[in-house]
Design a protein around this motif. Structure first.
Motif, PDB file in Angstrom:
ATOM      1  N   GLU A 275      -3.169 -27.937  -8.817  1.00  0.00           N
ATOM      2  CA  GLU A 275      -4.264 -27.669  -7.877  1.00  0.00           C
ATOM      3  C   GLU A 275      -4.650 -28.959  -7.158  1.00  0.00           C
ATOM      4  O   GLU A 275      -4.324 -30.060  -7.603  1.00  0.00           O
ATOM      5  CB  GLU A 275      -5.481 -27.109  -8.615  1.00  0.00           C
ATOM      6  N   THR A 276      -5.359 -28.786  -6.060  1.00  0.00           N
ATOM      7  CA  THR A 276      -5.872 -29.946  -5.318  1.00  0.00           C
ATOM      8  C   THR A 276      -7.376 -29.783  -5.151  1.00  0.00           C
ATOM      9  O   THR A 276      -7.832 -29.042  -4.281  1.00  0.00           O
ATOM     10  CB  THR A 276      -5.197 -30.055  -3.933  1.00  0.00           C
ATOM     11  N   PRO A 277      -8.125 -30.460  -6.003  1.00  0.00           N
ATOM     12  CA  PRO A 277      -9.590 -30.327  -5.897  1.00  0.00           C
ATOM     13  C   PRO A 277     -10.113 -31.098  -4.685  1.00  0.00           C
ATOM     14  O   PRO A 277      -9.389 -31.885  -4.078  1.00  0.00           O
ATOM     15  CB  PRO A 277     -10.081 -30.970  -7.196  1.00  0.00           C
ATOM     16  N   ASP A 278     -11.371 -30.866  -4.348  1.00  0.00           N
ATOM     17  CA  ASP A 278     -11.980 -31.636  -3.258  1.00  0.00           C
ATOM     18  C   ASP A 278     -12.256 -33.069  -3.686  1.00  0.00           C
ATOM     19  O   ASP A 278     -12.161 -33.998  -2.889  1.00  0.00           O
ATOM     20  CB  ASP A 278     -13.314 -30.986  -2.834  1.00  0.00           C
ATOM     21  N   ALA A 279     -12.632 -33.216  -4.948  1.00  0.00           N
ATOM     22  CA  ALA A 279     -13.009 -34.555  -5.417  1.00  0.00           C
ATOM     23  C   ALA A 279     -12.574 -34.780  -6.861  1.00  0.00           C
ATOM     24  O   ALA A 279     -12.450 -33.832  -7.642  1.00  0.00           O
ATOM     25  CB  ALA A 279     -14.522 -34.744  -5.309  1.00  0.00           C
ATOM     26  N   VAL A 280     -12.318 -36.046  -7.168  1.00  0.00           N
ATOM     27  CA  VAL A 280     -11.997 -36.465  -8.535  1.00  0.00           C
ATOM     28  C   VAL A 280     -13.009 -37.535  -8.931  1.00  0.00           C
ATOM     29  O   VAL A 280     -13.298 -38.450  -8.152  1.00  0.00           O
ATOM     30  CB  VAL A 280     -10.559 -37.022  -8.619  1.00  0.00           C
ATOM     31  N   VAL A 281     -13.547 -37.389 -10.134  1.00  0.00           N
ATOM     32  CA  VAL A 281     -14.519 -38.364 -10.632  1.00  0.00           C
ATOM     33  C   VAL A 281     -13.878 -39.145 -11.770  1.00  0.00           C
ATOM     34  O   VAL A 281     -13.383 -38.551 -12.734  1.00  0.00           O
ATOM     35  CB  VAL A 281     -15.784 -37.642 -11.167  1.00  0.00           C
ATOM     36  N   PHE A 282     -13.860 -40.460 -11.644  1.00  0.00           N
ATOM     37  CA  PHE A 282     -13.289 -41.303 -12.701  1.00  0.00           C
ATOM     38  C   PHE A 282     -14.375 -42.203 -13.271  1.00  0.00           C
ATOM     39  O   PHE A 282     -15.076 -42.890 -12.536  1.00  0.00           O
ATOM     40  CB  PHE A 282     -12.139 -42.152 -12.152  1.00  0.00           C
ATOM     41  N   ASN A 283     -14.488 -42.188 -14.614  1.00  0.00           N
ATOM     42  CA  ASN A 283     -15.477 -43.039 -15.286  1.00  0.00           C
ATOM     43  C   ASN A 283     -14.860 -44.401 -15.597  1.00  0.00           C
ATOM     44  O   ASN A 283     -13.815 -44.484 -16.248  1.00  0.00           O
ATOM     45  CB  ASN A 283     -15.925 -42.356 -16.586  1.00  0.00           C
ATOM     46  N   VAL A 284     -15.502 -45.464 -15.130  1.00  0.00           N
ATOM     47  CA  VAL A 284     -14.849 -46.773 -15.088  1.00  0.00           C
ATOM     48  C   VAL A 284     -14.872 -47.570 -16.395  1.00  0.00           C
ATOM     49  O   VAL A 284     -14.288 -48.658 -16.451  1.00  0.00           O
ATOM     50  CB  VAL A 284     -15.462 -47.653 -13.963  1.00  0.00           C
ATOM     51  N   LEU A 285     -15.501 -47.038 -17.452  1.00  0.00           N
ATOM     52  CA  LEU A 285     -15.519 -47.803 -18.707  1.00  0.00           C
ATOM     53  C   LEU A 285     -14.099 -48.146 -19.173  1.00  0.00           C
ATOM     54  O   LEU A 285     -13.867 -49.189 -19.770  1.00  0.00           O
ATOM     55  CB  LEU A 285     -16.250 -47.014 -19.800  1.00  0.00           C
ATOM     56  N   ALA A 286     -13.154 -47.253 -18.901  1.00  0.00           N
ATOM     57  CA  ALA A 286     -11.772 -47.454 -19.356  1.00  0.00           C
ATOM     58  C   ALA A 286     -11.134 -48.703 -18.752  1.00  0.00           C
ATOM     59  O   ALA A 286     -10.090 -49.148 -19.230  1.00  0.00           O
ATOM     60  CB  ALA A 286     -10.925 -46.232 -19.021  1.00  0.00           C
ATOM     61  N   MET A 287     -11.749 -49.287 -17.737  1.00  0.00           N
ATOM     62  CA  MET A 287     -11.199 -50.514 -17.152  1.00  0.00           C
ATOM     63  C   MET A 287     -11.173 -51.664 -18.163  1.00  0.00           C
ATOM     64  O   MET A 287     -10.474 -52.653 -17.977  1.00  0.00           O
ATOM     65  CB  MET A 287     -12.013 -50.928 -15.925  1.00  0.00           C
ATOM     66  N   GLN A 288     -11.968 -51.545 -19.231  1.00  0.00           N
ATOM     67  CA  GLN A 288     -12.020 -52.636 -20.207  1.00  0.00           C
ATOM     68  C   GLN A 288     -10.710 -52.788 -20.985  1.00  0.00           C
ATOM     69  O   GLN A 288     -10.469 -53.818 -21.596  1.00  0.00           O
ATOM     70  CB  GLN A 288     -13.172 -52.413 -21.184  1.00  0.00           C
ATOM     71  N   TYR A 289      -9.893 -51.751 -21.009  1.00  0.00           N
ATOM     72  CA  TYR A 289      -8.645 -51.817 -21.790  1.00  0.00           C
ATOM     73  C   TYR A 289      -7.454 -52.066 -20.884  1.00  0.00           C
ATOM     74  O   TYR A 289      -7.223 -51.322 -19.931  1.00  0.00           O
ATOM     75  CB  TYR A 289      -8.425 -50.517 -22.564  1.00  0.00           C
ATOM     76  N   ASN A 290      -6.688 -53.067 -21.259  1.00  0.00           N
ATOM     77  CA  ASN A 290      -5.515 -53.411 -20.473  1.00  0.00           C
ATOM     78  C   ASN A 290      -4.224 -53.156 -21.245  1.00  0.00           C
ATOM     79  O   ASN A 290      -3.131 -53.315 -20.713  1.00  0.00           O
ATOM     80  CB  ASN A 290      -5.587 -54.896 -20.066  1.00  0.00           C
ATOM     81  N   GLU A 291      -4.360 -52.809 -22.515  1.00  0.00           N
ATOM     82  CA  GLU A 291      -3.193 -52.618 -23.379  1.00  0.00           C
ATOM     83  C   GLU A 291      -3.372 -51.332 -24.183  1.00  0.00           C
ATOM     84  O   GLU A 291      -4.501 -50.905 -24.403  1.00  0.00           O
ATOM     85  CB  GLU A 291      -3.067 -53.779 -24.385  1.00  0.00           C
ATOM     86  N   PRO A 292      -2.263 -50.754 -24.661  1.00  0.00           N
ATOM     87  CA  PRO A 292      -2.385 -49.615 -25.579  1.00  0.00           C
ATOM     88  C   PRO A 292      -3.252 -50.002 -26.776  1.00  0.00           C
ATOM     89  O   PRO A 292      -3.241 -51.160 -27.200  1.00  0.00           O
ATOM     90  CB  PRO A 292      -0.941 -49.362 -26.018  1.00  0.00           C
ATOM     91  N   GLN A 293      -4.006 -49.044 -27.309  1.00  0.00           N
ATOM     92  CA  GLN A 293      -4.979 -49.365 -28.338  1.00  0.00           C
ATOM     93  C   GLN A 293      -4.664 -48.800 -29.713  1.00  0.00           C
ATOM     94  O   GLN A 293      -4.456 -49.528 -30.647  1.00  0.00           O
ATOM     95  CB  GLN A 293      -6.361 -48.865 -27.897  1.00  0.00           C
ATOM     96  N   ARG A 294      -4.624 -47.486 -29.799  1.00  0.00           N
ATOM     97  CA  ARG A 294      -4.574 -46.904 -31.137  1.00  0.00           C
ATOM     98  C   ARG A 294      -3.833 -45.568 -31.102  1.00  0.00           C
ATOM     99  O   ARG A 294      -4.152 -44.705 -30.287  1.00  0.00           O
ATOM    100  CB  ARG A 294      -5.998 -46.711 -31.633  1.00  0.00           C
ATOM    101  N   GLU A 295      -2.900 -45.404 -32.011  1.00  0.00           N
ATOM    102  CA  GLU A 295      -2.050 -44.213 -31.979  1.00  0.00           C
ATOM    103  C   GLU A 295      -2.836 -42.912 -32.098  1.00  0.00           C
ATOM    104  O   GLU A 295      -2.538 -41.940 -31.400  1.00  0.00           O
ATOM    105  CB  GLU A 295      -1.006 -44.271 -33.096  1.00  0.00           C
ATOM    106  N   ALA A 296      -3.822 -42.899 -32.985  1.00  0.00           N
ATOM    107  CA  ALA A 296      -4.541 -41.638 -33.213  1.00  0.00           C
ATOM    108  C   ALA A 296      -5.158 -41.123 -31.915  1.00  0.00           C
ATOM    109  O   ALA A 296      -5.125 -39.926 -31.628  1.00  0.00           O
ATOM    110  CB  ALA A 296      -5.611 -41.846 -34.269  1.00  0.00           C
ATOM    111  N   TYR A 297      -5.713 -42.027 -31.119  1.00  0.00           N
ATOM    112  CA  TYR A 297      -6.289 -41.617 -29.837  1.00  0.00           C
ATOM    113  C   TYR A 297      -5.187 -41.231 -28.845  1.00  0.00           C
ATOM    114  O   TYR A 297      -5.323 -40.272 -28.094  1.00  0.00           O
ATOM    115  CB  TYR A 297      -7.155 -42.737 -29.255  1.00  0.00           C
ATOM    116  N   ASN A 298      -4.110 -42.003 -28.849  1.00  0.00           N
ATOM    117  CA  ASN A 298      -2.982 -41.656 -27.970  1.00  0.00           C
ATOM    118  C   ASN A 298      -2.549 -40.217 -28.208  1.00  0.00           C
ATOM    119  O   ASN A 298      -2.347 -39.437 -27.286  1.00  0.00           O
ATOM    120  CB  ASN A 298      -1.777 -42.556 -28.262  1.00  0.00           C
ATOM    121  N   ARG A 299      -2.403 -39.892 -29.487  1.00  0.00           N
ATOM    122  CA  ARG A 299      -1.877 -38.560 -29.831  1.00  0.00           C
ATOM    123  C   ARG A 299      -2.835 -37.464 -29.359  1.00  0.00           C
ATOM    124  O   ARG A 299      -2.397 -36.423 -28.884  1.00  0.00           O
ATOM    125  CB  ARG A 299      -1.663 -38.457 -31.339  1.00  0.00           C
ATOM    126  N   MET A 300      -4.125 -37.712 -29.500  1.00  0.00           N
ATOM    127  CA  MET A 300      -5.080 -36.670 -29.107  1.00  0.00           C
ATOM    128  C   MET A 300      -5.070 -36.435 -27.599  1.00  0.00           C
ATOM    129  O   MET A 300      -5.390 -35.356 -27.139  1.00  0.00           O
ATOM    130  CB  MET A 300      -6.484 -37.022 -29.595  1.00  0.00           C
TER     131      MET A 300
END
Lengths: 194, 351
Positions: B106-131
């Motif tokens: 689909e093509t929505p009108d808008a996408v909202v991105f929460n910028v807290l994730a900018m703090q991570y520059n590297e892979p972090q933790r497998e358990a979260y990756n898997r989820m």
């Protein structure tokens, strides 16, 4: 010819799947998704008085000592927290998903952080907040980079404003600003992956 | 060998292969986490695929989106049809590939991105990756997301054949694994997970001194990829910082995001600085001392955000569309039932 190829393909597929399963079963690590338990838990004896921390902790990681209470990274936290007395402030943060709480106890000039594993809390970090506390080796916030070098020698690694000494499963980090120590952190590397 | 014997042998081989593959498939299904009653956050990503895909607005991000914004309020009060594609500690490249994945449908009108994730520059933790990753349907986007996300200890093949990863889970199987062996249960309301308990925010610590406040190159490159993808598809990108008090949002981080938004003509809303507009009361509107909002807080925030979206992006009010309104009627009923169940459980606890 076609039938032989089919049989061979199937046999190969099954063999690959069997091998993959065996390879997985034969893996050395237990692949359970959970926090990694600390390699060594100091237990209730963690809170000890020490006159000469440098000698005692050689090879086992740097240790923070406050008013006779010894704080090892990855030591079980309950005895340490009890020995340190009432914190001036306390905060706990649940992870987005996993059970247990990361806890932050703030004392006079430092913060003690813990992480949970199997129902117990372990020390994940000590963060200096001001110059009212010093490392057992005599370094505090506000000291110069030269003093840091004299006391601790060559670091394990440096990056930008960061000087790091790794020992055992912990890291002692100094953050510099304008050639002066702005922050001192004892960090557990076991907890960092979380 | 006669033709009949050959045929019979071929049949035996095929049957044997089918039995082995079915057994492996069954084992894989049994041993993989179900994310239906425990760790429900692991079930968020997969739920999207069962949706009618004509959303006006898609959220992408970590727990600061799926715990803080209520699509039900956006619908009821503004007629905005939205969905949250968020998961726990969703890294920025995972958000990018989830966006890629979403735009296949689909093509929505808008996408909202929460910028807290900018703090991570590297892979972090497998358990979260898997989820985040296991719930994605297989596609080039999923493959690239896995490759970008894996920690050093992880293997791509373990994502292709989860049995390799979960084979030792047999001793931890619970009732949930049997109950949801064949079919999972809904765990969210258009990607939103609800909490109604209250825990006031107190003693929230200030951030530690960091050696470097600049966001990493990788994080920047994926933010730029998100922007360019939205631009290419004609989708309005909105950046937000949800009003979570912890982890600490540094002024230096804020400055970088403000500069980026200004340079690229993007709408950026830092809800931490919009307390008057949102009306969030941190003594009542959070369930975990300020990390995430409870339902009361999420509804206040969504009310405020919906108004801004309508005013600034001109998102259409679609409450007059009969089929969509009927779908939302069901969704709102499920939301209300979940809310009542929460209230009942809380009053039981307090009794």
């Amino acid at each position: 010819m076609k039938k032989t190829s089919l049989s061979k393909t199937l046999a190969l597929l099954l063999a690959v799947l069997a091998l993959l399963s065996l390879a997985a079963c034969g893996g050395s690590g237990e692949k359970v998704i959970q926090r990694e338990a600390p390699a060594e838990s100091a237990g209730p004896d963690a809170a000890l008085t020490s006159e000469n921390a440098r000698e005692e902790t050689a090879g086992a990681g740097f240790v923070f000592i406050h008013q006779g209470v010894r704080v090892d990274m990855d030591a079980e936290a309950s005895a340490i927290v009890a020995a340190l007395g009432e914190p001036s402030s306390y905060f706990e943060a649940a992870s987005c998903v996993f059970e247990g709480l990361d806890k932050m106890y703030t004392y006079g000039g430092f913060e003690l952080d813990t992480y949970p594993t199997d129902g117990k809390d372990y020390v994940s970090a000590v963060i200096f907040r001001d110059d009212s506390v010093a490392t057992p080796e005599g370094v505090m916030i506000g000291d110069s980079a030269e003093k840091l070098q004299q006391v601790y020698g060559d670091p394990s690694s440096t990056a930008e404003n960061l000087v790091s000494y790794q020992a055992g499963n912990m890291e002692l980090r100094f953050i510099l600003a304008d050639g002066v120590i702005a922050s001192i952190e004892y960090l557990s590397l076991a907890a960092e992956g979380d | 060998m006669t033709g009949e014997k050959r045929k019979s042998r071929r049949l035996r081989v095929l049957l044997s292969a089918a039995v082995v593959l079915l057994s492996l498939g069954f084992l894989q299904r049994l041993l993989s986490p179900k994310y239906s009653t425990e760790l429900i956050e692991g079930g968020l990503i997969r739920e999207y695929y069962g949706e009618e895909k004509d959303h006006d607005l898609i959220f992408i991000g970590d727990c600061e989106v799926y715990e803080n914004f209520s699509p039900k309020v956006l619908w009821e009060e503004y007629g905005i049809n939205s969905y949250i594609r968020g998961s726990a500690q969703q890294l920025i490249w995972q958000s990018y590939y989830l966006l890629e994945d979403t735009l296949r449908y689909e093509t929505p009108d808008a996408v909202v991105f929460n910028v807290l994730a900018m703090q991570y520059n590297e892979p972090q933790r497998e358990a979260y990756n898997r989820m985040t990753l296991e719930g994605m349907r297989w596609s080039g986007s999923k493959v690239r997301s896995i490759l970008a996300s894996m920690t050093e200890e992880e293997h791509f093949l373990d994502y292709v054949f989860p049995l390799l990863r979960y084979h030792s889970r047999w001793s931890q199987l619970k009732a949930e694994d049997a109950a949801y062996l064949l079919k999972t249960r809904p765990v969210s309301h258009n990607g939103y997970t609800m909490r109604l308990d209250v825990r006031p925010a107190e003693n929230v610590p200030e951030g530690r001194i960091l050696p470097d406040y600049r966001f990493g190159d990788r994080a920047w490159s994926y933010l730029e990829k998100i922007r360019l993808l939205c631009q290419e598809k004609g989708v309005e990108l909105v950046l937000v910082k949800a009003p979570s008090l912890y982890p600490y949002w540094y002024p230096q981080w804020e400055e970088q995001i403000e500069d980026y938004a200004r340079e690229n003509g993007l709408l950026y809303l830092n809800f931490l600085e919009m307390g008057e507009e949102t009306g969030i009361d941190y003594s009542r509107d959070t369930y975990d001392a300020g990390l995430h909002l409870n339902l009361y807080g999420a509804e206040k925030l969504s009310r405020c955000f919906g108004r801004i979206l309508q005013e600034q992006l001109g998102l259409e009010d679609r409450r007059g569309e009969a089929a969509l309104a009927a779908r939302w009627q069901e969704k709102c009923a499920a939301y209300e039932a979940d809310k009542q169940a929460w209230l009942a459980s809380l009053s039981e606890e307090n009794a």
